[in-house]
Scaffold this motif. Structure first.
Motif, mmCIF file in Angstrom:
data_model
loop_
_atom_site.group_PDB
_atom_site.id
_atom_site.type_symbol
_atom_site.label_atom_id
_atom_site.label_comp_id
_atom_site.label_asym_id
_atom_site.label_seq_id
_atom_site.Cartn_x
_atom_site.Cartn_y
_atom_site.Cartn_z
ATOM 1 N N ASN A 11 -2.201 9.565 -9.806
ATOM 2 C CA ASN A 11 -2.570 9.024 -11.108
ATOM 3 C C ASN A 11 -2.697 7.503 -11.109
ATOM 4 O O ASN A 11 -3.072 6.906 -12.122
ATOM 5 C CB ASN A 11 -1.524 9.427 -12.155
ATOM 6 C CG ASN A 11 -1.444 10.935 -12.330
ATOM 7 O OD1 ASN A 11 -2.455 11.591 -12.483
ATOM 8 N ND2 ASN A 11 -0.227 11.474 -12.280
ATOM 9 N N ALA A 12 -2.408 6.868 -9.984
ATOM 10 C CA ALA A 12 -2.368 5.409 -9.945
ATOM 11 C C ALA A 12 -3.758 4.783 -10.001
ATOM 12 O O ALA A 12 -3.951 3.740 -10.633
ATOM 13 C CB ALA A 12 -1.623 4.932 -8.700
ATOM 14 N N SER A 13 -4.731 5.377 -9.330
ATOM 15 C CA SER A 13 -6.076 4.821 -9.276
ATOM 16 C C SER A 13 -7.011 5.858 -8.690
ATOM 17 O O SER A 13 -6.557 6.842 -8.079
ATOM 18 C CB SER A 13 -6.098 3.556 -8.404
ATOM 19 O OG SER A 13 -5.953 3.906 -7.035
ATOM 20 N N PRO A 14 -8.323 5.679 -8.828
ATOM 21 C CA PRO A 14 -9.266 6.601 -8.169
ATOM 22 C C PRO A 14 -9.056 6.665 -6.663
ATOM 23 O O PRO A 14 -9.198 7.734 -6.054
ATOM 24 C CB PRO A 14 -10.636 6.013 -8.528
ATOM 25 C CG PRO A 14 -10.413 5.299 -9.816
ATOM 26 C CD PRO A 14 -9.029 4.718 -9.699
ATOM 27 N N LEU A 15 -8.712 5.525 -6.031
ATOM 28 C CA LEU A 15 -8.488 5.510 -4.594
ATOM 29 C C LEU A 15 -7.259 6.335 -4.218
ATOM 30 O O LEU A 15 -7.271 7.087 -3.235
ATOM 31 C CB LEU A 15 -8.332 4.074 -4.103
ATOM 32 C CG LEU A 15 -8.147 3.880 -2.596
ATOM 33 C CD1 LEU A 15 -9.324 4.468 -1.824
ATOM 34 C CD2 LEU A 15 -7.971 2.409 -2.267
ATOM 35 N N ASP A 16 -6.183 6.215 -5.006
ATOM 36 C CA ASP A 16 -4.983 7.014 -4.757
ATOM 37 C C ASP A 16 -5.274 8.499 -4.927
ATOM 38 O O ASP A 16 -4.794 9.326 -4.142
ATOM 39 C CB ASP A 16 -3.871 6.588 -5.717
ATOM 40 C CG ASP A 16 -3.260 5.250 -5.343
ATOM 41 O OD1 ASP A 16 -2.191 5.240 -4.702
ATOM 42 O OD2 ASP A 16 -3.844 4.212 -5.693
ATOM 43 N N LEU A 31 2.453 8.367 -2.434
ATOM 44 C CA LEU A 31 1.122 8.309 -3.036
ATOM 45 C C LEU A 31 1.112 8.979 -4.408
ATOM 46 O O LEU A 31 1.514 10.124 -4.567
ATOM 47 C CB LEU A 31 0.109 9.001 -2.116
ATOM 48 C CG LEU A 31 -1.363 8.649 -2.330
ATOM 49 C CD1 LEU A 31 -1.598 7.177 -2.026
ATOM 50 C CD2 LEU A 31 -2.244 9.513 -1.445
ATOM 51 N N ASP A 32 0.672 8.224 -5.409
ATOM 52 C CA ASP A 32 0.610 8.724 -6.782
ATOM 53 C C ASP A 32 -0.845 8.968 -7.152
ATOM 54 O O ASP A 32 -1.618 8.019 -7.303
ATOM 55 C CB ASP A 32 1.232 7.698 -7.729
ATOM 56 C CG ASP A 32 1.193 8.138 -9.186
ATOM 57 O OD1 ASP A 32 0.744 9.281 -9.457
ATOM 58 O OD2 ASP A 32 1.602 7.342 -10.052
ATOM 59 N N MET A 55 0.830 -1.201 0.000
ATOM 60 C CA MET A 55 0.000 0.000 0.000
ATOM 61 C C MET A 55 0.871 1.261 0.000
ATOM 62 O O MET A 55 1.986 1.274 0.509
ATOM 63 C CB MET A 55 -0.916 0.020 1.230
ATOM 64 C CG MET A 55 -2.029 -0.992 1.154
ATOM 65 S SD MET A 55 -3.194 -0.546 -0.151
ATOM 66 C CE MET A 55 -4.416 -1.836 0.099
ATOM 67 N N ALA A 56 0.331 2.327 -0.522
ATOM 68 C CA ALA A 56 1.074 3.577 -0.610
ATOM 69 C C ALA A 56 1.177 4.239 0.752
ATOM 70 O O ALA A 56 0.369 4.022 1.644
ATOM 71 C CB ALA A 56 0.388 4.513 -1.592
ATOM 72 N N ASN A 57 2.209 5.073 0.934
ATOM 73 C CA ASN A 57 2.277 5.909 2.116
ATOM 74 C C ASN A 57 2.200 7.367 1.695
ATOM 75 O O ASN A 57 2.117 7.681 0.512
ATOM 76 C CB ASN A 57 3.540 5.625 2.937
ATOM 77 C CG ASN A 57 4.815 5.843 2.115
ATOM 78 O OD1 ASN A 57 4.937 6.837 1.396
ATOM 79 N ND2 ASN A 57 5.753 4.915 2.218
ATOM 80 N N MET A 58 2.281 8.278 2.663
ATOM 81 C CA MET A 58 2.042 9.689 2.352
ATOM 82 C C MET A 58 3.106 10.251 1.417
ATOM 83 O O MET A 58 2.859 11.190 0.667
ATOM 84 C CB MET A 58 1.987 10.502 3.646
ATOM 85 C CG MET A 58 0.821 10.135 4.539
ATOM 86 S SD MET A 58 0.791 11.082 6.056
ATOM 87 C CE MET A 58 -0.206 12.474 5.531
ATOM 88 N N GLN A 59 4.305 9.668 1.467
ATOM 89 C CA GLN A 59 5.376 10.205 0.635
ATOM 90 C C GLN A 59 5.300 9.707 -0.812
ATOM 91 O O GLN A 59 5.700 10.396 -1.732
ATOM 92 C CB GLN A 59 6.737 9.810 1.237
ATOM 93 C CG GLN A 59 7.122 10.609 2.492
ATOM 94 C CD GLN A 59 6.279 10.249 3.705
ATOM 95 O OE1 GLN A 59 6.006 9.072 3.935
ATOM 96 N NE2 GLN A 59 5.862 11.240 4.459
ATOM 97 N N THR A 119 -3.814 7.107 2.786
ATOM 98 C CA THR A 119 -2.761 6.222 2.279
ATOM 99 C C THR A 119 -3.326 4.967 1.620
ATOM 100 O O THR A 119 -2.610 3.979 1.451
ATOM 101 C CB THR A 119 -1.803 5.815 3.430
ATOM 102 O OG1 THR A 119 -2.554 5.227 4.498
ATOM 103 C CG2 THR A 119 -1.064 7.023 3.956
ATOM 104 N N THR A 120 -4.608 4.988 1.261
ATOM 105 C CA THR A 120 -5.299 3.931 0.510
ATOM 106 C C THR A 120 -5.406 2.607 1.259
ATOM 107 O O THR A 120 -5.666 1.572 0.648
ATOM 108 C CB THR A 120 -4.655 3.673 -0.871
ATOM 109 O OG1 THR A 120 -3.403 2.993 -0.709
ATOM 110 C CG2 THR A 120 -4.459 4.962 -1.645
ATOM 111 N N LYS A 121 -5.208 2.620 2.564
ATOM 112 C CA LYS A 121 -5.371 1.390 3.338
ATOM 113 C C LYS A 121 -6.850 1.122 3.643
ATOM 114 O O LYS A 121 -7.219 0.009 3.991
ATOM 115 C CB LYS A 121 -4.577 1.455 4.631
ATOM 116 C CG LYS A 121 -3.053 1.462 4.428
ATOM 117 C CD LYS A 121 -2.337 1.491 5.754
ATOM 118 C CE LYS A 121 -0.831 1.356 5.558
ATOM 119 N NZ LYS A 121 -0.250 2.517 4.860
ATOM 120 N N LYS A 122 -7.681 2.143 3.542
ATOM 121 C CA LYS A 122 -9.120 2.016 3.739
ATOM 122 C C LYS A 122 -9.832 2.697 2.586
ATOM 123 O O LYS A 122 -9.361 3.711 2.048
ATOM 124 C CB LYS A 122 -9.557 2.671 5.051
ATOM 125 C CG LYS A 122 -9.313 1.846 6.300
ATOM 126 C CD LYS A 122 -10.412 0.804 6.499
ATOM 127 C CE LYS A 122 -10.299 0.139 7.858
ATOM 128 N NZ LYS A 122 -11.347 -0.876 8.050
#
Length: 274
Positions: free
Chosen positions: A10-15, A7-8, A1-5, A51-54
């Motif tokens: 453009n990767a997905s709607p959730l990101d 996070l992209d 999963m992404a973190n705050m540093q 951070t897209t974990k939820k």
């Protein structure tokens, strides 16, 4: 999963949702805990969504919009986020479903997703998606919002009597699900017919399927299986399935008799249990 540093957006709607939430929260000079206090949740949840974990809910999104004065931004984004939680192979159909003016469906075993209660949907989806049940259940409930628009589609459901007896989640849950179906009896855009066991062989024995009709685009036929969906606008397939569906409608009970059968099963099979 992404973190705050990392996070992209453009990767997905959730990101993108998480990135925008962090950006606008910081622009408002609020820490995660402070925003959480305003919208009645924990700062930890804010961080997990950033951070897209939820996956955010619609209620969460509406609260964030009100707190940050974002003019409905997150309420609009959450629809894309939830749709992205649907199986990849199902997403093209879900997109077309939102554009249809007329949806006709035969369901051989389960209540159609657009007419499921949240607890029924959760019980069905938990069989194969127990690791992300909250996300996929929220995505299924989001599909039902097509009835809340200014121009909702007409939905005609032919439901096998087997779906009334296929006990999902226990008798109390089934009773509430069947009661929910009865609420659509006077709905202006929804018709439910039950295909009784006494119908014998019928044109729906190939399994469940959907037909979508549009104002300006060709009709579509859709059927899914365990791990993929098949959608086609082939004129011959559309012709055959349309005729087959008309025969199902003619064989099924009338909407009034169908409601009576649903009510009877609800009381006799799922009523007060000993």
């Amino acid at each position: 999963m992404a973190n705050m540093q990392t996070l992209d957006p453009n990767a997905s709607p959730l990101d993108y949702y998480g990135w925008e939430l962090r950006r606008l929260r910081e622009a408002a000079h609020l820490k995660q805990g402070q925003l959480g206090d305003i919208i009645f949740c924990t700062g930890s949840l804010i961080g997990q969504i950033e951070t897209t974990k939820k996956v955010p809910t619609r209620d969460f999104s509406e609260r964030v919009d009100a707190a940050l004065g974002t003019d409905g931004l997150f309420s609009r984004l959450v629809g894309l986020v939830l749709r992205s939680q649907l199986p990849t192979w199902f997403q093209p159909y879900a997109d077309m479903e939102t554009k249809a003016t007329y949806i006709s469906t035969f369901q051989a075993q389960l209540v159609h997703g657009l007419l499921q209660t949240e607890e029924y949907a959760r019980a069905v989806l938990a069989v194969n998606h127990h690791d992300k049940i909250d996300e996929v259940t929220a995505a299924r409930m989001e599909r039902q919002r097509i009835f809340q628009g200014a121009n909702p589609p007409a939905l005609w459901v032919v439901l096998s009597e087997a779906a009334l007896f296929q006990e999902v989640g226990g008798p109390d849950l089934m009773r509430r699900q069947l009661a929910y179906l009865l609420e659509f009896h006077d709905h202006p855009w929804v018709q439910i017919q039950v295909l009784p066991f006494t119908a014998g062989q019928h044109t729906g024995m190939i399994g469940s399927f959907n037909l979508l009709r549009f104002e300006d685009d060709p009709d579509l036929f859709y059927v899914d299986s365990y791990d993929q969906g098949h959608m086609t606008a082939n004129p011959q397939v559309i012709k055959e399935r349309t005729v087959g569906y008309a025969r199902l409608q003619a064989t099924a009970l009338s909407p009034e008799d169908s409601a009576a059968l649903i009510a009877r099963v609800m009381e006799e099979r799922y009523g007060n249990q000993p």
